[in-house]
Design a protein around this motif. Structure first.
Motif, PDB file in Angstrom:
ATOM      1  N   GLN A   1       5.580  -4.023  13.131  1.00  0.00           N
ATOM      2  CA  GLN A   1       5.107  -3.016  12.176  1.00  0.00           C
ATOM      3  C   GLN A   1       6.010  -1.787  12.172  1.00  0.00           C
ATOM      4  O   GLN A   1       6.268  -1.198  11.115  1.00  0.00           O
ATOM      5  CB  GLN A   1       3.665  -2.615  12.496  1.00  0.00           C
ATOM      6  N   LEU A   2       6.518  -1.415  13.338  1.00  0.00           N
ATOM      7  CA  LEU A   2       7.434  -0.280  13.415  1.00  0.00           C
ATOM      8  C   LEU A   2       8.749  -0.590  12.703  1.00  0.00           C
ATOM      9  O   LEU A   2       9.322   0.275  12.032  1.00  0.00           O
ATOM     10  CB  LEU A   2       7.698   0.092  14.877  1.00  0.00           C
ATOM     11  N   MET A   3       9.223  -1.819  12.845  1.00  0.00           N
ATOM     12  CA  MET A   3      10.464  -2.222  12.163  1.00  0.00           C
ATOM     13  C   MET A   3      10.277  -2.213  10.646  1.00  0.00           C
ATOM     14  O   MET A   3      11.143  -1.758   9.899  1.00  0.00           O
ATOM     15  CB  MET A   3      10.891  -3.610  12.641  1.00  0.00           C
ATOM     16  N   LEU A   4       9.145  -2.737  10.190  1.00  0.00           N
ATOM     17  CA  LEU A   4       8.848  -2.740   8.761  1.00  0.00           C
ATOM     18  C   LEU A   4       8.776  -1.313   8.221  1.00  0.00           C
ATOM     19  O   LEU A   4       9.357  -0.992   7.178  1.00  0.00           O
ATOM     20  CB  LEU A   4       7.520  -3.458   8.515  1.00  0.00           C
ATOM     21  N   ALA A   5       8.068  -0.460   8.954  1.00  0.00           N
ATOM     22  CA  ALA A   5       7.934   0.936   8.523  1.00  0.00           C
ATOM     23  C   ALA A   5       9.278   1.637   8.516  1.00  0.00           C
ATOM     24  O   ALA A   5       9.560   2.443   7.628  1.00  0.00           O
ATOM     25  CB  ALA A   5       6.956   1.667   9.442  1.00  0.00           C
TER      26      ALA A   5
ATOM     27  N   THR B   1       0.821  -1.208   0.000  1.00  0.00           N
ATOM     28  CA  THR B   1       0.000   0.000   0.000  1.00  0.00           C
ATOM     29  C   THR B   1       0.856   1.260   0.000  1.00  0.00           C
ATOM     30  O   THR B   1       0.614   2.190  -0.774  1.00  0.00           O
ATOM     31  CB  THR B   1      -0.938   0.002   1.222  1.00  0.00           C
ATOM     32  N   VAL B   2       1.854   1.291   0.871  1.00  0.00           N
ATOM     33  CA  VAL B   2       2.708   2.481   0.979  1.00  0.00           C
ATOM     34  C   VAL B   2       3.460   2.732  -0.320  1.00  0.00           C
ATOM     35  O   VAL B   2       3.542   3.878  -0.797  1.00  0.00           O
ATOM     36  CB  VAL B   2       3.680   2.336   2.164  1.00  0.00           C
ATOM     37  N   LEU B   3       4.004   1.683  -0.913  1.00  0.00           N
ATOM     38  CA  LEU B   3       4.750   1.848  -2.167  1.00  0.00           C
ATOM     39  C   LEU B   3       3.823   2.290  -3.303  1.00  0.00           C
ATOM     40  O   LEU B   3       4.216   3.083  -4.165  1.00  0.00           O
ATOM     41  CB  LEU B   3       5.466   0.550  -2.531  1.00  0.00           C
ATOM     42  N   ASP B   4       2.593   1.788  -3.310  1.00  0.00           N
ATOM     43  CA  ASP B   4       1.620   2.229  -4.318  1.00  0.00           C
ATOM     44  C   ASP B   4       1.298   3.713  -4.143  1.00  0.00           C
ATOM     45  O   ASP B   4       1.209   4.466  -5.122  1.00  0.00           O
ATOM     46  CB  ASP B   4       0.328   1.415  -4.214  1.00  0.00           C
ATOM     47  N   LEU B   5       1.122   4.138  -2.899  1.00  0.00           N
ATOM     48  CA  LEU B   5       0.775   5.532  -2.636  1.00  0.00           C
ATOM     49  C   LEU B   5       1.938   6.467  -2.966  1.00  0.00           C
ATOM     50  O   LEU B   5       1.724   7.606  -3.408  1.00  0.00           O
ATOM     51  CB  LEU B   5       0.356   5.710  -1.173  1.00  0.00           C
TER      52      LEU B   5
ATOM     53  N   LYS C   1      12.243   0.552   7.817  1.00  0.00           N
ATOM     54  CA  LYS C   1      13.025   0.261   6.610  1.00  0.00           C
ATOM     55  C   LYS C   1      12.546   1.096   5.434  1.00  0.00           C
ATOM     56  O   LYS C   1      13.341   1.622   4.654  1.00  0.00           O
ATOM     57  CB  LYS C   1      12.926  -1.231   6.287  1.00  0.00           C
ATOM     58  N   MET C   2      11.230   1.238   5.309  1.00  0.00           N
ATOM     59  CA  MET C   2      10.691   2.067   4.229  1.00  0.00           C
ATOM     60  C   MET C   2      11.005   3.538   4.477  1.00  0.00           C
ATOM     61  O   MET C   2      11.362   4.275   3.543  1.00  0.00           O
ATOM     62  CB  MET C   2       9.174   1.861   4.118  1.00  0.00           C
ATOM     63  N   GLN C   3      10.886   3.963   5.708  1.00  0.00           N
ATOM     64  CA  GLN C   3      11.140   5.367   6.045  1.00  0.00           C
ATOM     65  C   GLN C   3      12.571   5.773   5.711  1.00  0.00           C
ATOM     66  O   GLN C   3      12.818   6.871   5.195  1.00  0.00           O
ATOM     67  CB  GLN C   3      10.846   5.595   7.534  1.00  0.00           C
ATOM     68  N   ASP C   4      13.519   4.886   5.998  1.00  0.00           N
ATOM     69  CA  ASP C   4      14.923   5.188   5.695  1.00  0.00           C
ATOM     70  C   ASP C   4      15.111   5.448   4.198  1.00  0.00           C
ATOM     71  O   ASP C   4      15.843   6.365   3.796  1.00  0.00           O
ATOM     72  CB  ASP C   4      15.822   4.025   6.138  1.00  0.00           C
ATOM     73  N   GLU C   5      14.446   4.643   3.377  1.00  0.00           N
ATOM     74  CA  GLU C   5      14.556   4.812   1.924  1.00  0.00           C
ATOM     75  C   GLU C   5      13.885   6.098   1.454  1.00  0.00           C
ATOM     76  O   GLU C   5      14.410   6.815   0.600  1.00  0.00           O
ATOM     77  CB  GLU C   5      13.942   3.605   1.206  1.00  0.00           C
ATOM     78  N   PHE C   6      12.729   6.399   2.020  1.00  0.00           N
ATOM     79  CA  PHE C   6      12.030   7.619   1.615  1.00  0.00           C
ATOM     80  C   PHE C   6      12.811   8.866   2.029  1.00  0.00           C
ATOM     81  O   PHE C   6      12.848   9.849   1.290  1.00  0.00           O
ATOM     82  CB  PHE C   6      10.629   7.651   2.232  1.00  0.00           C
ATOM     83  N   ILE C   7      13.410   8.831   3.210  1.00  0.00           N
ATOM     84  CA  ILE C   7      14.190   9.983   3.672  1.00  0.00           C
ATOM     85  C   ILE C   7      15.349  10.260   2.723  1.00  0.00           C
ATOM     86  O   ILE C   7      15.674  11.412   2.417  1.00  0.00           O
ATOM     87  CB  ILE C   7      14.676   9.755   5.120  1.00  0.00           C
ATOM     88  N   LYS C   8      15.960   9.193   2.217  1.00  0.00           N
ATOM     89  CA  LYS C   8      17.049   9.364   1.247  1.00  0.00           C
ATOM     90  C   LYS C   8      16.541  10.012  -0.043  1.00  0.00           C
ATOM     91  O   LYS C   8      17.229  10.827  -0.659  1.00  0.00           O
ATOM     92  CB  LYS C   8      17.677   8.006   0.913  1.00  0.00           C
ATOM     93  N   LYS C   9      15.319   9.650  -0.446  1.00  0.00           N
ATOM     94  CA  LYS C   9      14.782  10.119  -1.717  1.00  0.00           C
ATOM     95  C   LYS C   9      14.150  11.503  -1.630  1.00  0.00           C
ATOM     96  O   LYS C   9      14.371  12.354  -2.501  1.00  0.00           O
ATOM     97  CB  LYS C   9      13.734   9.126  -2.240  1.00  0.00           C
ATOM     98  N   ILE C  10      13.340  11.740  -0.600  1.00  0.00           N
ATOM     99  CA  ILE C  10      12.556  12.976  -0.550  1.00  0.00           C
ATOM    100  C   ILE C  10      12.771  13.781   0.724  1.00  0.00           C
ATOM    101  O   ILE C  10      12.138  14.824   0.915  1.00  0.00           O
ATOM    102  CB  ILE C  10      11.046  12.680  -0.717  1.00  0.00           C
ATOM    103  N   GLY C  11      13.633  13.281   1.619  1.00  0.00           N
ATOM    104  CA  GLY C  11      13.898  14.005   2.863  1.00  0.00           C
ATOM    105  C   GLY C  11      12.789  13.912   3.876  1.00  0.00           C
ATOM    106  O   GLY C  11      12.731  14.699   4.827  1.00  0.00           O
ATOM    107  N   SER C  12      11.892  12.953   3.693  1.00  0.00           N
ATOM    108  CA  SER C  12      10.744  12.779   4.586  1.00  0.00           C
ATOM    109  C   SER C  12      10.426  11.300   4.720  1.00  0.00           C
ATOM    110  O   SER C  12      10.603  10.535   3.764  1.00  0.00           O
ATOM    111  CB  SER C  12       9.527  13.510   4.025  1.00  0.00           C
TER     112      SER C  12
END
Length: 439
Positions: A245-249, A203-207, A251-262
């Motif tokens: 769920q926090l651990m899963l999130a 869901t998160v990757l789709d959004l 990993k995604m958050q680290d990638e998004f921060i690299k890409k968009i700073g958020s």
């Protein structure tokens, strides 16, 4: 009466034109005004012609109005959206309204799914209630941002979760809104074993594909009351499952921060409390745009207390009782201890109220009722002043969820109730104001 005017601001353009309470707006620039969106859009021009019904004298007036672009005309309508709110056509497996006890205020049982309320009040909508024409109207009128309850982008799973055979086209709806440059805030109600784990990741990757029109995704845990007879079998998160769920999130958050700073996706504070993990620092939450979803409340409360401690009046003394729910108890207790250590003459008794009205699985302060506060504190000898967070009350009122008022609480507990902003901005200020001079 449709489009009836409830209030005319003093000194406004409307008052100067002779518009009065009870008058009705019929059309603007020849276009019928069907709801608040029509009114807002049509009135944004700097020159408009208003067709007005003067109900008291049974006349139709035509008023030419010249004003600055987007200047406030100065009226409020009896019905906020000037139309009946659209009711929800879903039967979600996690719906909180389905879990309410009998005997509460009638409006609490109404399930709205109206994009106009999303724009005006911040309500979340599933988009299942909208026709293609409704979507086109949102884009035409630039109704933005809209708060969207997504829950999952898996079409089959969304149909199952919302119990609506038309719910599977969420991606197409989001894509059309994004192409129309409509900003969206998205929410996911996470249900253990249903739409978390790999489904959450999907869901998160789709959004994220709709970034920057979708900038924030909030994930909150399902709320389970004791009134779920005959409903979908649902578990609540525990320390292990919340941590996963926090651990899963993360990993995604680290990638998004690299890409968009958020982080893009953020989980509510409840997950951190249940998982017995500390919340992130304030940079993680940026501008705290998702506070209404319980995301960042602990951090902003903690930081606000730290900032305001220097304003605590050391020459005053007082005793206060501070009310909270079980999930925030430790945080509120720590804040009270900081205040008392700064001024030893200020005593704050932090009381955790268990939610027996909805069930003890509901732990947030915003869903506490006056009934539980009264039942659990009566005869306990509380302080002269009781402080509670404003999110316990119906917005703009002094009424709790169970239709009991602040005055009722004060009478039953022989105390003065003081309402504090739930972010703690004004807590020290309230203590300064209601404490006494230490002679």
């Amino acid at each position: 009466m449709k489009n009836e005017i409830l209030k005319v601001d003093k000194g406004s353009i409307a008052e100067e034109l002779g518009i009065e309470i009870g008058d009705r707006i019929i059309s603007i620039n020849g276009t019928e005004v069907t709801d608040i969106l029509d009114y807002r859009f049509l009135m944004s021009d700097d020159y408009v012609v208003i067709e007005l019904e003067k109900v008291n004298i049974n006349e139709i007036w035509e008023l030419e109005v010249e004003k600055d672009f987007d200047e406030n005309f100065g009226i409020e309508f009896k019905d906020q959206i000037m139309d009946e709110a659209k009711s929800c056509k879903n039967n979600c497996i996690f719906c909180f309204i389905d879990q309410l006890p009998k005997g509460m205020r009638k409006p609490l049982y109404f399930k709205d799914d109206d994009s106009r309320l999303s724009f005006l009040q911040g309500n979340f909508v599933t988009l299942t209630n909208l026709t293609d024409e409704d979507i086109d109207r949102i884009i035409k009128y630039k109704i933005s941002p809209i708060n969207v309850s997504v829950h999952t982008t898996n079409p089959n799973l969304r149909v199952k979760m919302l119990n609506n055979r038309f719910a599977g086209n969420i991606i197409e709806r989001l894509e059309k809104l994004a192409k129309g440059k409509i900003n969206m805030n998205c929410q996911i109600v996470m249900c253990p074993g249903v739409n978390d784990g790999n489904e959450l990741k999907r869901t998160v990757l789709d959004l994220y594909k709709f970034y920057p029109y979708i900038k924030n995704v909030a994930a909150v845990p399902v709320g389970i009351t004791k009134y779920r007879e005959g409903l979908f079998s649902m578990e609540i998160y525990n320390e292990k499952s919340a941590s996963a769920q926090l651990m899963l999130a993360s990993k995604m958050q680290d990638e998004f921060i690299k890409k968009i700073g958020s982080p893009f996706i953020r989980l509510s504070d409840e997950f951190y409390v249940v998982a017995k993990m500390d919340v992130p620092d304030k940079t993680f939450y940026k501008d705290f745009d998702q506070l209404e979803d319980g995301i960042g409340m602990i951090r902003i409360f903690r930081d606000n207390i730290e900032k305001s401690l220097s304003t605590l009046d050391g020459k005053r003394k007082g005793e206060f009782t501070l009310i909270t729910g079980s999930s925030a108890y430790k945080e509120i207790k720590a804040a009270a201890e900081k205040i008392s250590s700064k001024n030893h003459k200020i005593t704050i008794d932090v009381v955790m109220i268990l939610n027996r009205y909805f069930g003890e699985t509901i732990t947030v302060a915003g869903l506490l009722t006056a009934t539980d506060i009264i039942d659990q504190l009566k005869g306990k000898g509380i302080s002269k002043h009781m402080i509670l967070p404003g999110n316990m009350l119906k917005s703009g009122t002094e009424i709790f969820l169970d239709d009991i008022t602040i005055k009722d609480v004060e009478k039953n507990l022989n105390t003065k109730v003081l309402v504090c902003d739930y972010t703690g901005d004004d807590l020290v200020q309230i203590i300064n104001e209601y404490s006494e001079e230490d002679n």
